[in-house]
Design an enzyme around this catalytic site. Structure first.
Site, PDB file in Angstrom:
ATOM      1  N   TYR A 199      -1.709   0.749  10.308  1.00 51.23           N
ATOM      2  CA  TYR A 199      -1.924   0.051   9.030  1.00 51.23           C
ATOM      3  C   TYR A 199      -0.660   0.157   8.170  1.00 51.23           C
ATOM      4  O   TYR A 199      -0.182  -0.841   7.615  1.00 51.23           O
ATOM      5  CB  TYR A 199      -3.128   0.670   8.317  1.00 51.23           C
ATOM      6  CG  TYR A 199      -3.374   0.117   6.947  1.00 51.23           C
ATOM      7  CD1 TYR A 199      -4.014  -1.104   6.772  1.00 51.23           C
ATOM      8  CD2 TYR A 199      -2.976   0.822   5.802  1.00 51.23           C
ATOM      9  CE1 TYR A 199      -4.240  -1.613   5.510  1.00 51.23           C
ATOM     10  CE2 TYR A 199      -3.204   0.314   4.542  1.00 51.23           C
ATOM     11  CZ  TYR A 199      -3.836  -0.899   4.401  1.00 51.23           C
ATOM     12  OH  TYR A 199      -4.049  -1.403   3.139  1.00 51.23           O
ATOM     13  N   GLU A 231       0.429   3.516   1.862  1.00 55.69           N
ATOM     14  CA  GLU A 231       0.579   3.897   3.272  1.00 55.69           C
ATOM     15  C   GLU A 231       1.941   3.501   3.838  1.00 55.69           C
ATOM     16  O   GLU A 231       2.327   3.978   4.901  1.00 55.69           O
ATOM     17  CB  GLU A 231      -0.545   3.302   4.115  1.00 55.69           C
ATOM     18  CG  GLU A 231      -1.896   3.947   3.883  1.00 55.69           C
ATOM     19  CD  GLU A 231      -2.018   5.364   4.465  1.00 55.69           C
ATOM     20  OE1 GLU A 231      -1.283   5.698   5.409  1.00 55.69           O
ATOM     21  OE2 GLU A 231      -2.846   6.137   3.939  1.00 55.69           O
ATOM     22  N   SER A 291       0.830  -1.212   0.000  1.00 55.68           N
ATOM     23  CA  SER A 291       0.000   0.000   0.000  1.00 55.68           C
ATOM     24  C   SER A 291       0.860   1.255   0.000  1.00 55.68           C
ATOM     25  O   SER A 291       1.949   1.279   0.588  1.00 55.68           O
ATOM     26  CB  SER A 291      -0.859  -0.026   1.266  1.00 55.68           C
ATOM     27  OG  SER A 291      -1.352   1.252   1.565  1.00 55.68           O
TER      28      SER A 291
HETATM   29  P1  GDP Z   1      -8.081   6.397   2.486  1.00 54.37           P
HETATM   30  O1  GDP Z   1      -7.022   7.016   1.643  1.00 54.37           O
HETATM   31  O2  GDP Z   1      -7.931   4.924   2.610  1.00 54.37           O
HETATM   32  O3  GDP Z   1      -8.230   7.066   3.801  1.00 54.37           O
HETATM   33  O4  GDP Z   1      -9.447   6.576   1.628  1.00 54.37           O
HETATM   34  P2  GDP Z   1     -10.806   7.395   1.901  1.00 54.37           P
HETATM   35  O5  GDP Z   1     -11.580   7.243   0.648  1.00 54.37           O
HETATM   36  O6  GDP Z   1     -11.482   6.947   3.153  1.00 54.37           O
HETATM   37  O7  GDP Z   1     -10.358   8.898   2.116  1.00 54.37           O
HETATM   38  C1  GDP Z   1      -9.701   9.610   1.123  1.00 54.37           C
HETATM   39  C2  GDP Z   1      -9.563  11.078   1.554  1.00 54.37           C
HETATM   40  O8  GDP Z   1     -10.853  11.695   1.602  1.00 54.37           O
HETATM   41  C3  GDP Z   1      -8.974  11.280   2.948  1.00 54.37           C
HETATM   42  O9  GDP Z   1      -7.967  12.275   2.864  1.00 54.37           O
HETATM   43  C4  GDP Z   1     -10.124  11.802   3.784  1.00 54.37           C
HETATM   44  O10 GDP Z   1      -9.697  12.703   4.793  1.00 54.37           O
HETATM   45  C5  GDP Z   1     -10.935  12.532   2.735  1.00 54.37           C
HETATM   46  N1  GDP Z   1     -12.335  12.736   3.136  1.00 54.37           N
HETATM   47  C6  GDP Z   1     -12.979  13.922   3.185  1.00 54.37           C
HETATM   48  N2  GDP Z   1     -14.252  13.768   3.585  1.00 54.37           N
HETATM   49  C7  GDP Z   1     -14.426  12.446   3.809  1.00 54.37           C
HETATM   50  C8  GDP Z   1     -15.550  11.664   4.245  1.00 54.37           C
HETATM   51  O11 GDP Z   1     -16.634  12.164   4.519  1.00 54.37           O
HETATM   52  N3  GDP Z   1     -15.332  10.288   4.329  1.00 54.37           N
HETATM   53  C9  GDP Z   1     -14.121   9.713   4.021  1.00 54.37           C
HETATM   54  N4  GDP Z   1     -13.991   8.384   4.119  1.00 54.37           N
HETATM   55  N5  GDP Z   1     -13.057  10.451   3.631  1.00 54.37           N
HETATM   56  C10 GDP Z   1     -13.204  11.779   3.521  1.00 54.37           C
END
Ligand code: GDP
Length: 302
Positions: free
Chosen positions: A128, A106, A104
């Site tokens: 993670y 990450e 990943s």
């Molecule tokens: P991640 O990269 O595995 O954390 O994938 P996500 O799809 O959960 O999040 C991607 C980005 O979207 C992150 O930087 C979050 O902070 C941003 N984000 C903004 N608003 C939201 C929200 O309402 N839900 C989620 N899941 N992410 C959000």
């Protein structure tokens, strides 16, 4: 007939991979998504003995990163010890099987260079990321010991099968639900957050290509471009024929505490060595996800 064994076969990636491999004439075996079985040597041994895979795709992972020590311990158990267990068991039971590990972005955490390459130093900043970084190193060690073991360093990848709590799917499903009159607004966190997003089906094709190369290596699978959450909103609402300004509410409680990070990968090596090319653009992906969500079967995001 070649045989493949997939861990995490019921997840977004596993389900697409299963379909792609079956279409290529593989006999496909697999275990369901992330559970602790991967840490059980006996179960794994029996599964590998029965399926005798030519190719192993290790996709199962604990992706929920919570605050509690218990969740951290489980993340390490599944993602690191589970991967070690798979490597050791496969080396013993099916030493000629080629192994793909879903690493990943990450692992780079707060990266020292932008964009990242396969040689960017690992610098994980959450449990993670730590678990995936250690597993990535274990895969490299197995390769150094002579086994065919590959890390695919995967950046965010999405599809209509993406879980509803990921931001792309949350937005696309909300736009569709608002267009149907079932929901009035979308509550969202930081819309300036940026990610390197690509289509999950492009990524799983990369996984397969990586195992067809003569020699095992590590590959980044990424688009090389970042888009913001705001970009997702604009494309999804445009696809649903709505004005996002009338429906999107910023909710500070959905902001994450971490600093902005620049996770963006360069796909140059995968392109040069494997001939991997993206077939779907970011815009096409978000449009498709919104259109799928508009269908009658759509489930609503939380
Ligand atoms: P991640 O990269 O595995 O954390 O994938 P996500 O799809 O959960 O999040 C991607 C980005 O979207 C992150 O930087 C979050 O902070 C941003 N984000 C903004 N608003 C939201 C929200 O309402 N839900 C989620 N899941 N992410 C959000």
């Amino acid at each position: 007939m070649p045989s493949a064994f997939i861990t995490g076969i019921t997840g977004q990636d596993g389900s697409y991979l299963q379909e792609m491999l079956a279409g290529k004439g593989y006999e496909v075996h697999g275990w369901p998504s992330a559970d602790c079985d991967i840490t059980e040597p006996d179960m794994l041994r029996v599964a590998l003995q029965q399926s005798q895979p030519d190719e192993i795709y290790h996709l199962a992972a604990q992706t929920h990163v919570g605050e509690s020590a218990q969740v951290e311990a489980q993340t390490m158990a599944v993602n690191f010890q589970g991967t070690k267990n798979l490597l050791v068991t496969a080396q013993h039971e099916t030493p000629n099987a080629k192994i793909f590990f879903a690493s990943s972005s990450e692992i780079f955490g707060r990266p020292g260079e932008v964009p990242q390459t396969e040689t960017t130093p690992l610098n994980p900043i959450n449990p993670y990321g730590v678990s995936k970084a250690r597993a990535t190193e274990a895969v490299r060690a197995a390769r150094a010991a002579g086994f065919y073991a590959v890390n695919g360093i995967l950046y965010n990848h999405e599809s209509p099968r993406r879980g509803p709590n990921f931001v792309t799917q949350k937005i696309c499903q909300a736009a569709a639900a608002i267009a149907r009159g079932e929901q009035s607004e979308l509550r969202i966190g930081d819309t300036s957050a940026a990610r390197d997003w690509c289509d999950a089906r492009d990524v799983i094709r990369g996984m397969w290509l990586a195992l067809q190369a003569d020699d095992p290596d590590d590959y980044i699978f990424a688009s090389g471009q970042t888009h913001t959450v705001q970009d997702v909103i604009e494309i999804a609402f445009e696809t649903a024929k709505l004005d996002w300004r009338s429906h999107v509410e910023i909710d500070k409680s959905l902001f994450r505490g971490t600093e902005p990070r620049q996770l963006v990968g360069t796909p140059a090596k995968a392109r040069a060595v494997l001939g991997w090319e993206l077939q779907t653009s970011f815009r096409e992906l978000i449009e498709e996800m919104t259109q799928e969500a508009e269908g009658p079967q759509a489930t609503r995001a939380q």
